[in-house]
Design an enzyme around this catalytic site. Structure first.
Site, PDB file in Angstrom:
ATOM      1  N   VAL A  29       1.583   4.883   2.205  1.00 14.55           N
ATOM      2  CA  VAL A  29       1.911   5.462   3.595  1.00 14.55           C
ATOM      3  C   VAL A  29       1.833   6.991   3.286  1.00 14.55           C
ATOM      4  CG1 VAL A  29       3.071   5.694   5.681  1.00 14.55           C
ATOM      5  CG2 VAL A  29       3.194   3.328   4.194  1.00 14.55           C
ATOM      6  N   ASP A  37       8.852  -9.769   5.801  1.00 11.63           N
ATOM      7  CA  ASP A  37       9.464  -8.882   4.790  1.00 11.63           C
ATOM      8  C   ASP A  37      10.651  -8.046   5.507  1.00 11.63           C
ATOM      9  OD1 ASP A  37       9.713  -7.774   2.282  1.00 11.63           O
ATOM     10  OD2 ASP A  37       8.046  -6.335   2.632  1.00 11.63           O
ATOM     11  N   GLY A  44       0.781  -1.161  -0.123  1.00 10.93           N
ATOM     12  CA  GLY A  44      -0.032  -0.076   0.086  1.00 10.93           C
ATOM     13  C   GLY A  44       0.817   1.300   0.061  1.00 10.93           C
ATOM     14  N   LYS A 102      -1.439   4.401   6.655  1.00 11.57           N
ATOM     15  CA  LYS A 102      -1.119   3.322   5.491  1.00 11.57           C
ATOM     16  C   LYS A 102      -2.429   3.087   4.963  1.00 11.57           C
ATOM     17  CE  LYS A 102       0.828  -1.080   4.608  1.00 11.57           C
ATOM     18  NZ  LYS A 102       1.705  -2.198   5.027  1.00 11.57           N
TER      19      LYS A 102
END
Length: 731
Positions: free
Chosen positions: A419, A530, A417, A433
């Site tokens: 931010v 991640d 997404g 976000k």
């Protein structure tokens, strides 16, 4: 005496300066070139045969070359044209400077425009410069025009001080002067100090002179200065009918002048004076020297000229306009219809706003329910109080905080997404976000993740403050971290910022602590999935904050792995996870190992400048260690910081984290402990190493319990089973 009609025209021109033509005006004869470079050439001037009124107005256009732009010259008097001021019947040209006693200057050139339609304008002045310069105009007998400059320091300034006698003097020129030739002399005293000094004289446009020349020295390097010439149309004394082929003689008028006496008069048809200048009449615009060159202006299209009120309408007629009064019945009918229509539009608009508001409310409820808002409320209400600080924001609050998600507020974009930077009503700065579409089948999992992250309370993990579920895609609100991410400080080197080894080691230790906490100390273990340098933020004190849990997953305490679709960032992705789709805590360890390699080398995780086998930093890093070339990859900014043992210890740890066999990698808890021990050593070797081992390190001899920079220099580092990591073609 000027007639009353002319006075009225002048008054109207002063009152309405904005009047202008509606369409493009024709200023040159048909099929004739109307410009030379950026200089407009209106008739009676012209370029080429048949394009000018007579030979006096012939313009020679010298086309541009590689060394100079296009230049226009009046062929009859051989003067360069700078600008033709058509409305003023003047032309700005370059006039030569006459000099005496000056080195490196060309031959003096005089100007003789006798019998031509050109004469020097009264807006010019005669200027003489130099020490003891007695300058006078020649060829204007019986008049005597000139001035004398004395030897003295000139005073900087304007008219009251500069060029008032000291090294510079000025005087007016005669009316209708057509000859320029000057004599320059000195005092008869043989001891005169200015006898052999440089002297110049010239006629110049007065306004240009005062705006551009501040001392005599500036003129000495010039060959020409601009002057203004007046020009007239000449028709002999017996009388000539002007524009007998014009269809509308009211469209223009001409002013006649006898140059010998300076008398002025107004004529519209036959003229009996020596010279004439013409203008388009009021209400017309264009070129009066062309047949039918003056065209009617549509004043009705010019707001400040059209003075008709709302009760009348403007009608354009040749040379003017008129206002016609509408009938009262039509006026009232129009007003009534307009009022009714306005009320109808207002009613429709208010109804539309009401319906839209209700639809928005219903849509927000739909999104809130679809995005799991009811489930989240249930989770929050049934919690034991540990997540009471988590807030459910409204879409209105976050729209206001982010200026309706203005692009200027974007902090970053990623696979999960975008931010945005925002400011809440209480002044708190946050990061909002805006996630990508959430699969409705995984909404329960999404809500569980929000609840889990709300319970995470670690100083090196970005705090989740709340969320908004009223929008089409969920919005997450985090604490704002001001100093960007680790990637920027590793790879975008800033001269004013010293990214020292101590700071790198501290950041690595803080990240390891945070991941160790998530893996083993949180109430429910969480795998980040991640880990990369762009997801490691730095606060105002440059303390690490792990962020972006968009792909994170929690597991039961008795679980060892997750089976999921492969997700992550190329260059950081665990090869074992890619092949098996089973994500374990050791997969986060591998990604962290890549971050350690980045901190040590300053290299990016993927580089297409390296060979395909070494494209990934992880493979390249391990192969260099196998080849005993660790010095080839260390960031040059780390050299000379007297931290050899610490750097090598971290390199060994990174190599273990990057082991292709996940079982042989350390846990994040072990990694955190080892980094803390390295940091506590403060450059010294661990206590268990003897002074003999220190000597071995300095001499480059291998020690079985550790690897030093000396080991890599002498080629004795132990081997590690290494295979090339997954190449980019796999993706």
């Amino acid at each position: 005496m000027i007639p009353r009609s002319v006075s009225l025209i002048c008054f109207l021109l002063f009152l309405v300066p904005e009047i202008a033509t509606v369409s493009a005006l024709i200023m040159a004869k048909p099929n004739c070139k109307d410009t030379c470079g950026n200089i407009s050439i209106p008739f009676p001037f012209g370029i080429g045969t048949g394009c000018f009124k007579n030979e006096w107005f012939s313009v020679d256009c010298k086309e541009a070359t590689a060394d100079s732009p296009s230049r226009a010259f009046l062929s009859s008097i051989n003067m360069e044209v700078l600008e033709i001021l058509f409305e003023d019947s003047t032309v700005r040209v370059n006039s030569p400077i006459i000099s005496s006693g000056c080195s490196d200057r060309g031959a003096n050139i005089s100007i003789d425009m006798t019998a031509s339609p050109f004469a020097f304008s009264s807006s010019n002045s005669f200027i003489a410069m130099g020490c003891d310069n007695r300058a006078s105009l020649n060829g204007i007998q019986p008049e005597i025009v000139g001035c004398t400059s004395t030897c003295g320091s000139s005073t900087e300034g304007k008219e009251n001080s500069y060029c008032s006698g000291n090294n510079c003097c000025q005087t007016t020129i005669p009316l209708s002067l057509q000859v320029f030739n000057a004599s320059l002399g000195t005092a008869e005293d043989p001891n005169d100090q200015g006898r052999n000094q440089c002297k110049v004289a010239f006629i110049v446009e007065e306004e240009w002179f005062w705006n551009n020349i501040s001392s005599p020295e500036e003129v000495h390097s010039m060959q020409y200065v601009p002057v203004i010439l007046r020009w007239f149309m000449y028709y002999g004394t017996e009388g000539v009918t002007l524009y007998s082929d014009a269809k509308n003689s009211d469209a223009m008028y001409c002013i006649s002048m006898n140059l010998s006496s300076g008398r002025w008069g107004l004529r519209t048809e036959t003229l009996y004076f020596n010279s004439t200048t013409c203008r388009c009449s009021w209400g017309y615009d264009g070129n009066p020297y062309l047949p039918d060159g003056c065209t009617d202006i549509d004043e009705c299209k010019i707001q400040k000229v059209n003075l008709c009120s709302g009760m009348t309408k403007c009608v354009n007629v040749p040379g003017r306009f008129k206002c016609e009064l509408d009938k009262a019945k039509i006026t009232f009918l129009i007003l009534g219809a307009a009022t009714g229509l306005l009320l109808l539009l207002v009613g429709i608009w208010r109804l539309y706003k009401l319906v839209r508001k209700r639809k928005n409310i219903e849509l927000k409820k739909k999104f809130f329910k679809r995005n799991g808002g009811l489930l989240l409320q249930q989770q929050l209400s049934s919690s034991d109080g540990s997540i009471q600080k988590t807030k459910i924001f409204t879409s209105k609050e976050l729209e206001k905080a982010t200026d309706r998600f203005n692009d200027n507020r974007i902090l970053g974009q990623g696979g999960q997404g975008t931010v945005y930077k925002g400011m809440l009503a209480d002044g708190m700065i946050v990061a909002v976000k805006k996630s990508k579409m959430v699969d409705e089948e995984k909404l329960e999992e999404f809500i569980n993740e929000v609840v889990i992250l709300s319970q995470v309370n670690h100083r090196n993990v970005v705090k989740l403050l709340g969320c908004c579920l009223e929008t089409e895609v969920p919005l997450l609100v985090y604490e704002f971290i001001p100093n960007g991410n680790l990637f920027e400080y590793i790879h975008d080197q800033k001269e004013e910022f010293e990214f020292s080894w101590e700071m790198r080691l501290r950041i690595a230790t803080e990240v390891a602590r945070a991941l160790s906490y998530l893996h083993s100390a949180a109430s429910i273990p969480v795998y980040h999935r991640d880990i990369k340098s762009t997801n490691i933020m730095l606060n105002e004190k440059f303390r690490a904050k792990v962020s972006d849990f968009g792909t994170s997953r929690s597991i039961a305490i008795d679980q060892t792995h997750l089976t999921t679709h492969v997700q992550g960032t190329f260059g950081y992705l665990d090869p074992e996870y890619f092949q098996s789709s089973q994500f374990t805590g050791k997969s986060d360890v591998y990604s962290f190992g890549v971050v350690l390699a980045e901190l040590l080398s300053g290299h990016k995780p993927i580089s297409y400048e390296r060979s395909e086998e070494r494209r990934g930093l992880a493979t390249h890093f391990i192969l260099l260690m196998e080849e005993n070339k660790i010095l080839d990859i260390l960031d040059e900014r780390l050299m000379g910081q007297d931290r050899e043992e610490e750097v090598v210890a971290v390199a060994n740890l990174a190599r273990r984290c990057l082991n292709l066999n996940g079982r042989k990698r350390p846990t994040m808890r072990e990694v955190a402990i080892e980094l803390e021990q390295i940091g506590l050593s403060k450059g010294a070797l661990p206590a268990q190493q003897s002074s003999k081992e220190l000597e071995n390190i300095r001499d480059g001899n291998w020690h079985p319990t550790s690897v030093t920079i000396g080991d890599f220099r002498n080629g004795t580092a132990p081997s590690l089973d290494v295979q090339p990591l997954i190449s980019h073609e796999t993706w």
